[in-house]
Design a protein around this motif. Sequence first.
Motif, PDB file in Angstrom:
ATOM      1  N   LYS A  72     -26.652 -13.043  13.209  1.00 17.86           N
ATOM      2  CA  LYS A  72     -26.153 -11.927  13.761  1.00 17.86           C
ATOM      3  C   LYS A  72     -25.380 -12.134  14.038  1.00 17.86           C
ATOM      4  CE  LYS A  72     -30.882 -10.832  14.399  1.00 17.86           C
ATOM      5  NZ  LYS A  72     -32.112 -10.167  15.679  1.00 17.86           N
ATOM      6  N   HIS A  73     -24.153 -12.705  14.696  1.00 14.34           N
ATOM      7  CA  HIS A  73     -23.574 -12.701  15.716  1.00 14.34           C
ATOM      8  C   HIS A  73     -21.762 -12.892  14.437  1.00 14.34           C
ATOM      9  CE1 HIS A  73     -25.616 -11.412  18.561  1.00 14.34           C
ATOM     10  NE2 HIS A  73     -24.074 -10.653  19.231  1.00 14.34           N
ATOM     11  N   ASP A  96     -21.121 -12.167   8.740  1.00 15.27           N
ATOM     12  CA  ASP A  96     -20.674 -11.358   7.804  1.00 15.27           C
ATOM     13  C   ASP A  96     -20.030 -10.839   6.618  1.00 15.27           C
ATOM     14  OD1 ASP A  96     -18.482 -10.155  10.368  1.00 15.27           O
ATOM     15  OD2 ASP A  96     -17.739 -10.668   8.060  1.00 15.27           O
ATOM     16  N   ARG A  97     -19.308  -9.682   6.246  1.00 15.27           N
ATOM     17  CA  ARG A  97     -19.194  -9.312   4.582  1.00 15.27           C
ATOM     18  C   ARG A  97     -17.878  -8.914   4.730  1.00 15.27           C
ATOM     19  NH1 ARG A  97     -22.854  -9.928   0.450  1.00 15.27           N
ATOM     20  NH2 ARG A  97     -24.976 -10.480   1.143  1.00 15.27           N
ATOM     21  N   GLN A  98     -17.164  -9.001   6.054  1.00 19.33           N
ATOM     22  CA  GLN A  98     -15.899  -7.978   5.651  1.00 19.33           C
ATOM     23  C   GLN A  98     -14.953  -8.330   5.434  1.00 19.33           C
ATOM     24  OE1 GLN A  98     -14.963  -5.518   7.751  1.00 19.33           O
ATOM     25  NE2 GLN A  98     -17.013  -5.258   9.390  1.00 19.33           N
ATOM     26  N   ARG A 130     -17.491 -18.578  13.339  1.00 17.95           N
ATOM     27  CA  ARG A 130     -17.097 -17.498  12.332  1.00 17.95           C
ATOM     28  C   ARG A 130     -15.873 -17.176  11.831  1.00 17.95           C
ATOM     29  NH1 ARG A 130     -16.893 -11.193  15.094  1.00 17.95           N
ATOM     30  NH2 ARG A 130     -16.417  -9.681  13.226  1.00 17.95           N
TER      31      ARG A 130
END
Length: 314
Positions: free
Chosen positions: A148-149, A152-154, A174
């Motif tokens: 979850k951390h 992402d799709r940024q 990340r």
Amino acid sequence: MASIPQPQPQHILQLSEDQRKRFVASFDRVYSDIDGVLWSMEHNVPRAIEGYAALERAGKEVTFVTNNSVRTVDQCIKRFGRLGMKVAPEQIWHPAQTTVHYLRSIKFEGLIYIIATKEFKDILRAAGFKLLDGPNEFIEENYESLAKHIFDRQPVSAVIIDVDFNLSSAKLMRAHLYLRRPECILIAGATDRILPVAKGVNIIGPGMFSSILIESSGREAITMGKPGRDLGDMLMKHHRITVPSRVLMIGDMLAQDVCFGRRCGFQTLLVLSGGCTLEQLQSEKLPELLPDYYADSVADLVQLFDGETIKSHV
């Protein structure tokens, strides 16, 4: 075939009169480190400011190039002031500042994922760049929480890594995921693998962590700290330097300051007031880490220039 012996560095106060004159006349501009040269966490280097005063009286242009972006330019200027030195903001370059220069030079407009101090981030935000950071909160020790951390799709177009006292494995994970994207560039600030913080006391430096990203992603980093050639090219372009050999690099670290000078074609002066001892200098065998000259501290420049009337060539 026998290897060719490398010339040993000369102490500037052991130069002959003729050598001294040639050395003083051989450079116009000085790039100087700060930590370990002017001060350390424990103390100020005695009479260091007199060495820089001697350079300025001889007509040398002095710029301070540091890997320490934890201390802001304003904080540096205030500390210089407490020593009795008047230094302008444009005389100080550190990774956050050079990163801004670089991003502007390539007209970067994308989203940045950043691992750095608050001060570094503030400089980039003030320059108008959009940043992502974190995770900054505690992560439960299971893969669901981790996922979850770090996923992402940024649309991140650049990863920047510098000093981060709250660095975590999740942040590196990340960043590594963003670097899977071919269009995402990697920018590294300070490259120091070991940081001398007190006499005989070293700590792990940010270079260790940026190496993790470089090795795990297989990407080349654009390096905005010493000894990065990217930084050297930027400085030479900014100061319109066409003859690198007429620049003197002063520093206290072999792997950062001397290597930087060597890569850029500058002359190099190692001072023994910070992170390198005479024993370490004498035992060094790698040509790219051997300085042209050394001194006990920049205070030795006072005696070097004493009575010397030769000025830099224009």
